[in-house]
Design a protein around this motif. Structure first.
Motif, PDB file in Angstrom:
ATOM      1  N   ILE A   1       8.947 -11.220  25.070  1.00 51.87           N
ATOM      2  CA  ILE A   1       8.024 -11.849  26.023  1.00 51.87           C
ATOM      3  C   ILE A   1       7.249 -13.009  25.414  1.00 51.87           C
ATOM      4  CG2 ILE A   1       7.804  -9.708  27.338  1.00 51.87           C
ATOM      5  CD1 ILE A   1       5.098  -9.240  26.024  1.00 51.87           C
ATOM      6  N   ASP A   2       7.577 -13.360  24.156  1.00 55.00           N
ATOM      7  CA  ASP A   2       6.906 -14.469  23.465  1.00 55.00           C
ATOM      8  C   ASP A   2       5.390 -14.293  23.519  1.00 55.00           C
ATOM      9  OD1 ASP A   2       6.571 -16.850  22.055  1.00 55.00           O
ATOM     10  OD2 ASP A   2       6.540 -18.073  23.898  1.00 55.00           O
ATOM     11  N   GLY A   3       4.939 -13.093  23.104  1.00 54.40           N
ATOM     12  CA  GLY A   3       3.537 -12.776  23.263  1.00 54.40           C
ATOM     13  C   GLY A   3       2.710 -12.864  21.997  1.00 54.40           C
ATOM     14  N   ASN A   4       1.413 -12.705  22.165  1.00 54.76           N
ATOM     15  CA  ASN A   4       0.528 -12.440  21.047  1.00 54.76           C
ATOM     16  C   ASN A   4       0.813 -11.010  20.571  1.00 54.76           C
ATOM     17  OD1 ASN A   4      -1.001 -14.907  21.699  1.00 54.76           O
ATOM     18  ND2 ASN A   4      -1.836 -13.697  23.391  1.00 54.76           N
ATOM     19  N   GLN A   5       0.446 -10.704  19.331  1.00 56.22           N
ATOM     20  CA  GLN A   5       0.648  -9.328  18.859  1.00 56.22           C
ATOM     21  C   GLN A   5      -0.543  -8.854  18.049  1.00 56.22           C
ATOM     22  OE1 GLN A   5       4.508  -7.993  17.246  1.00 56.22           O
ATOM     23  NE2 GLN A   5       3.383  -7.118  15.510  1.00 56.22           N
ATOM     24  N   ILE A   6      -1.053  -7.687  18.426  1.00 57.19           N
ATOM     25  CA  ILE A   6      -2.091  -7.000  17.658  1.00 57.19           C
ATOM     26  C   ILE A   6      -1.449  -5.787  17.005  1.00 57.19           C
ATOM     27  CG2 ILE A   6      -4.267  -5.727  17.777  1.00 57.19           C
ATOM     28  CD1 ILE A   6      -4.755  -7.414  20.419  1.00 57.19           C
ATOM     29  N   SER A   7      -1.559  -5.689  15.688  1.00 59.82           N
ATOM     30  CA  SER A   7      -1.057  -4.525  14.961  1.00 59.82           C
ATOM     31  C   SER A   7      -2.248  -3.748  14.428  1.00 59.82           C
ATOM     32  CB  SER A   7      -0.150  -4.950  13.804  1.00 59.82           C
ATOM     33  OG  SER A   7       0.947  -5.700  14.280  1.00 59.82           O
ATOM     34  N   LEU A   8      -2.195  -2.425  14.546  1.00 59.51           N
ATOM     35  CA  LEU A   8      -3.351  -1.596  14.211  1.00 59.51           C
ATOM     36  C   LEU A   8      -2.955  -0.477  13.267  1.00 59.51           C
ATOM     37  CD1 LEU A   8      -6.378  -1.015  14.918  1.00 59.51           C
ATOM     38  CD2 LEU A   8      -5.516   0.516  16.710  1.00 59.51           C
ATOM     39  N   GLU A   9      -3.779  -0.243  12.255  1.00 54.07           N
ATOM     40  CA  GLU A   9      -3.570   0.881  11.351  1.00 54.07           C
ATOM     41  C   GLU A   9      -4.218   2.137  11.941  1.00 54.07           C
ATOM     42  OE1 GLU A   9      -3.331   0.795   6.797  1.00 54.07           O
ATOM     43  OE2 GLU A   9      -5.474   1.019   7.199  1.00 54.07           O
ATOM     44  N   HIS A  10      -3.478   3.236  11.925  1.00 56.23           N
ATOM     45  CA  HIS A  10      -3.973   4.501  12.481  1.00 56.23           C
ATOM     46  C   HIS A  10      -5.094   5.057  11.606  1.00 56.23           C
ATOM     47  CE1 HIS A  10      -3.943   8.572  14.068  1.00 56.23           C
ATOM     48  NE2 HIS A  10      -2.983   8.266  14.930  1.00 56.23           N
ATOM     49  N   ARG A  11      -6.114   5.602  12.231  1.00 49.53           N
ATOM     50  CA  ARG A  11      -7.236   6.166  11.478  1.00 49.53           C
ATOM     51  C   ARG A  11      -6.751   7.209  10.470  1.00 49.53           C
ATOM     52  NH1 ARG A  11     -11.716   9.457  13.947  1.00 49.53           N
ATOM     53  NH2 ARG A  11     -12.257   7.480  14.948  1.00 49.53           N
ATOM     54  N   TYR A  12      -7.407   7.244   9.329  1.00 46.19           N
ATOM     55  CA  TYR A  12      -7.163   8.155   8.212  1.00 46.19           C
ATOM     56  C   TYR A  12      -5.887   7.814   7.427  1.00 46.19           C
ATOM     57  CZ  TYR A  12     -11.049  11.229   9.416  1.00 46.19           C
ATOM     58  OH  TYR A  12     -12.311  11.728   9.656  1.00 46.19           O
ATOM     59  N   PHE A  13      -5.224   6.719   7.776  1.00 48.25           N
ATOM     60  CA  PHE A  13      -4.090   6.249   6.989  1.00 48.25           C
ATOM     61  C   PHE A  13      -4.486   5.004   6.214  1.00 48.25           C
ATOM     62  CE2 PHE A  13      -1.702   8.792  10.028  1.00 48.25           C
ATOM     63  CZ  PHE A  13      -0.678   9.306   9.244  1.00 48.25           C
ATOM     64  N   GLY A  14      -3.851   4.828   5.045  1.00 46.91           N
ATOM     65  CA  GLY A  14      -4.081   3.619   4.259  1.00 46.91           C
ATOM     66  C   GLY A  14      -5.551   3.416   3.955  1.00 46.91           C
ATOM     67  N   LYS A  15      -6.060   2.241   4.317  1.00 46.40           N
ATOM     68  CA  LYS A  15      -7.455   1.906   4.059  1.00 46.40           C
ATOM     69  C   LYS A  15      -8.352   2.162   5.271  1.00 46.40           C
ATOM     70  CE  LYS A  15      -6.336  -1.538   0.540  1.00 46.40           C
ATOM     71  NZ  LYS A  15      -6.483  -2.945   0.092  1.00 46.40           N
ATOM     72  N   SER A  16      -7.786   2.688   6.338  1.00 47.37           N
ATOM     73  CA  SER A  16      -8.566   2.946   7.553  1.00 47.37           C
ATOM     74  C   SER A  16      -9.032   4.394   7.608  1.00 47.37           C
ATOM     75  CB  SER A  16      -7.732   2.603   8.794  1.00 47.37           C
ATOM     76  OG  SER A  16      -7.423   1.240   8.826  1.00 47.37           O
ATOM     77  N   ARG A  17      -9.739   4.806   6.588  1.00 44.28           N
ATOM     78  CA  ARG A  17     -10.269   6.171   6.586  1.00 44.28           C
ATOM     79  C   ARG A  17     -11.718   6.150   6.135  1.00 44.28           C
ATOM     80  NH1 ARG A  17     -10.184   9.366   1.953  1.00 44.28           N
ATOM     81  NH2 ARG A  17      -9.831  11.174   3.284  1.00 44.28           N
ATOM     82  N   PRO A  18     -12.516   7.061   6.648  1.00 45.85           N
ATOM     83  CA  PRO A  18     -13.921   7.120   6.263  1.00 45.85           C
ATOM     84  C   PRO A  18     -14.065   7.441   4.774  1.00 45.85           C
ATOM     85  CG  PRO A  18     -13.503   8.428   8.224  1.00 45.85           C
ATOM     86  CD  PRO A  18     -12.171   8.077   7.656  1.00 45.85           C
ATOM     87  N   THR A  19     -15.192   7.095   4.230  1.00 45.54           N
ATOM     88  CA  THR A  19     -15.499   7.410   2.841  1.00 45.54           C
ATOM     89  C   THR A  19     -16.435   8.610   2.780  1.00 45.54           C
ATOM     90  OG1 THR A  19     -17.365   5.864   2.857  1.00 45.54           O
ATOM     91  CG2 THR A  19     -15.229   5.011   2.120  1.00 45.54           C
ATOM     92  N   GLY A  20     -16.550   9.193   1.595  1.00 53.94           N
ATOM     93  CA  GLY A  20     -17.476  10.299   1.391  1.00 53.94           C
ATOM     94  C   GLY A  20     -17.081  11.549   2.160  1.00 53.94           C
ATOM     95  N   ALA A  21     -18.084  12.305   2.563  1.00 54.62           N
ATOM     96  CA  ALA A  21     -17.839  13.582   3.234  1.00 54.62           C
ATOM     97  C   ALA A  21     -17.090  13.401   4.542  1.00 54.62           C
ATOM     98  CB  ALA A  21     -19.170  14.289   3.487  1.00 54.62           C
ATOM     99  N   ALA A  22     -17.347  12.298   5.249  1.00 51.82           N
ATOM    100  CA  ALA A  22     -16.673  12.066   6.525  1.00 51.82           C
ATOM    101  C   ALA A  22     -15.171  11.927   6.341  1.00 51.82           C
ATOM    102  CB  ALA A  22     -17.238  10.813   7.198  1.00 51.82           C
TER     103      ALA A  22
END
Length: 448
Positions: free
Chosen positions: A119-140
Motif C-alpha cells: 500500500i506504499d504506506g508509512n510504517q510504525i514498528s513497536l517493541e513488545h513490553r518486557y522485551f529487549g530494552k522496553s522493560r521496566p527497571t527495578g522492582a517493576a
C-alpha cells in the motif's frame, strides 16, 4: 512453545533489531525554498507528544526513519504509577498515506512489511513490553503480572492515538506469528484504533485443554512415509539417549550452554530438544525435505545426531530464556497464550519426564506463572462473531497454523497457502486468491 518456533516466531526474522543511529533528514523530505523542511516539521510534531522522544533520524529510501521512545505506564490501570520507555520506529512518507502498525511480538523488528510495500504506506514498528530494552527497571521489571495481552494492547492503543494526530490516512495492523496474535489482540480490545488487520500465521490456542487440532495436524501432515520416518528418528534419539547425551553435553560445553536456571539438567534439556524436533521440521521445512530423513534403525549415532541438529533439534538454554531472551514469551504462554501439550504416543516408554513439555519448564523460577484462558477465549469468540476487516493468512503445513482464528462474515477472510510452512505469505497464494487478498487490503487502505 518450540524454541525455533519462537526463535523464528522469532519466526521469519521477527526478532531482528532495528537500531537506527545517526543520519540526517533526506533530501526527499525537504520542503520548498523558504518553508520548514517536511521532515523537520514531523520531528517537531513528534517531540511535542508528551512522553515521546526522537532518539535519531536516518534516511530510508529517501524518507525519514525516526527512532523513538515513548513513556508508558507499567500498569495502565494506574497511569500515575511507575513507567517504562517503549522503543518504536516511524518510517514517514506522507501524512495522508495509510499507516501500517507493525509488531513482531518480541524485540523491535526491522524491515519493511509486505503490507507496507503493498500500500506504499508509512510504517510504525513497536517493541513488545518486557522485551529487549522496553522493560521496566527495578522492582517493576520483576513484576511479571504486568506482562499481559491487556497491558500490551493498552501500550499500542496509547501510541496509536498519539500518532494518529500526525498520520491521517487509514491505519492497518499487521504482524506474523506472535506479532499477528498481538495485532489481533489489539484489534479486539481497541476496535476503534485500526481500520483493518492483516495477521500472518497467528496461532490461536483458544482452549488450552483441547489440543486435538495439533494432534490432527501431526497425524495428517505430509505423507505417511514422511510422518513415520520423522517419528522413528525422534523415538530413536531417546532410545539412544545414553550414547547421544554425551555428544549433547560436549556441544553444550563448547557453546557455553547452561541449563541450571531453567531445565535444570542436561538430560532434561536433551529430552526437551528431542520433543521439539518434528514440530520444528515442519515449521521451517517443507515436504521436499522428507527425502533427507534417515532410516532411524540403520543410521549411525553420528548420522542420527548430526541430521537432527540440522533438522529441528533446537537447544533451550539459560542464556536465551531469561529476562533478556525469550523468557517473556514463555511467561505469556504459561499464563495466557497457551501451548500444544502433545501426547507423543509414539514415544511411550522412552520419555523420562512426562510433564516436561510446557512453558514453565523453560522459565527461571521467578518468571513462572499460572494459566488463565479467559482473555484468549474472549478474543476467539469476538473474532468469530464481531471482528471486522480482518484477514488471516496461514500455511497448510505449518504446525503453528493448526489452531487458527476463524474470522467473522464482516468483511473478514482467511487464506491458507498450500504446502507452505511458518513463512506463509500472500505472495505464495494461488494467483486468483492472491489477487483477491491484494484487492481487499488495498480497498481497506483506500489506495489504488
Amino acid at each position: 512453545m518450540r524454541n525455533k518456533g519462537i526463535s523464528a516466531l522469532v519466526c521469519a526474522g521477527l526478532m531482528a533489531g532495528a537500531a537506527v543511529l545517526g543520519g540526517t533528514v533526506p533530501a526527499a523530505a525537504q520542503g520548498a525554498a523558504g518553508t520548514a523542511p517536511r521532515g523537520q516539521d514531523i520531528r517537531e510534531r513528534l517531540e511535542r507528544i508528551p512522553g515521546m522522544t526522537v532518539v535519531s533520524v536516518a534516511d530510508k529510501e529517501g524518507f525519514p526513519l525516526y527512532t523513538l521512545t515513548y513513556e508508558q505506564p507499567v500498569d495502565h490501570r494506574k497511569p500515575g504509577g511507575a513507567t517504562f520507555t517503549q522503543r518504536a520506529t516511524l518510517w514517514h512518507k506522507a501524512t495522508d498515506k495509510p499507516t501500517v502498525l507493525y509488531t513482531g511480538g518480541y524485540t523491535l523488528a526491522g524491515g519493511t512489511t509486505a503490507v507496507t510495500k503493498l500500500i506504499d504506506g508509512n510504517q510504525i514498528s513497536l517493541e513488545h513490553r518486557y522485551f529487549g530494552k522496553s522493560r521496566p527497571t527495578g522492582a517493576a521489571g520483576d513484576d511479571w503480572s504486568k506482562m499481559t495481552v491487556e497491558q500490551e494492547a493498552a501500550d499500542e492503543h496509547r501510541l496509536t492515538r498519539a500518532l494518529r494526530a500526525i498520520e491521517k490516512g487509514k491505519w492497518l495492523g499487521t504482524g506474523a506469528s506472535k506479532g499477528g496474535m498481538t495485532a489481533t489482540y489489539h484489534e479486539r480490545l481497541y476496535p476503534e484504533d485500526l481500520d483493518a488487520v492483516v495477521a500472518f500465521v497467528a496461532p490461536n490456542d483458544a482452549n488450552n485443554r483441547d489440543d486435538r487440532g495439533y494432534e490432527r495436524f501431526f497425524a495428517n501432515v505430509g505423507t505417511k512415509e514422511c510422518r513415520e520416518g520423522l517419528n522413528a528418528v525422534q523415538r530413536e534419539m531417546l532410545v539412544r539417549r545414553d550414547a547421544l547425551l554425551p555428544r549433547f553435553e560436549a556441544d553444550a560445553v563448547n557453546n557455553g550452554d547452561t541449563f541450571e536456571e531453567t531445565l535444570e539438567t542436561t538430560d532434561r534439556a536433551y529430552e526437551f530438544a528431542v520433543l521439539d524436533q518434528v514440530w520444528n521440521f515442519w515449521q521451517s521445512g517443507t515436504e521436499a525435505d522428507c527425502g533427507s530423513v534417515p532410516d532411524a534403525k540403520k543410521a549411525t549415532d553420528t548420522e542420527l545426531y548430526d541430521w537432527s541438529k540440522e533438522h529441528g533439534f533446537s537447544v533451550y538454554r539459560d542464556e536465551d530464556l531469561g529476562i533478556n531472551g525469550l523468557g517473556p514469551y514463555y511467561r505469556q504462554a504459561a499464563t495466557q497464550l497457551g501451548w500444544a501439550d502433545l501426547k507423543f504416543k509414539h514415544l511411550k516408554g522412552v520419555r523420562h519426564y512426562p510433564d516436561l513439555y510446557q512453558p514453565n519448564s523453560v522459565l527461571p523460577a521467578g518468571m513462572r506463572g499460572t494459566y488463565d484462558n479467559r482473555t484468549i477465549a474472549d478474543v476467539d469468540r469476538w473474532v468469530k462473531t464481531r471482528g471486522e476487516r480482518m484477514m488471516f493468512v496461514y500455511g497448510e503445513n505449518d504446525p503453528w497454523s493448526a489452531e487458527r482464528f476463524t474470522p467473522s462474515h464482516r468483511d473478514s477472510y482467511r487464506h491458507v497457502v498450500p504446502g507452505s510452512n511458518h513463512g506463509a505469505s500472500i505472495a505464495k497464494l494461488p494467483a486468483a486468491e492472491q489477487a483477491q487478498a491484494v484487492a481487499t487490503i488495498k480497498r481497506w487502505a483506500d489506495v489504488k
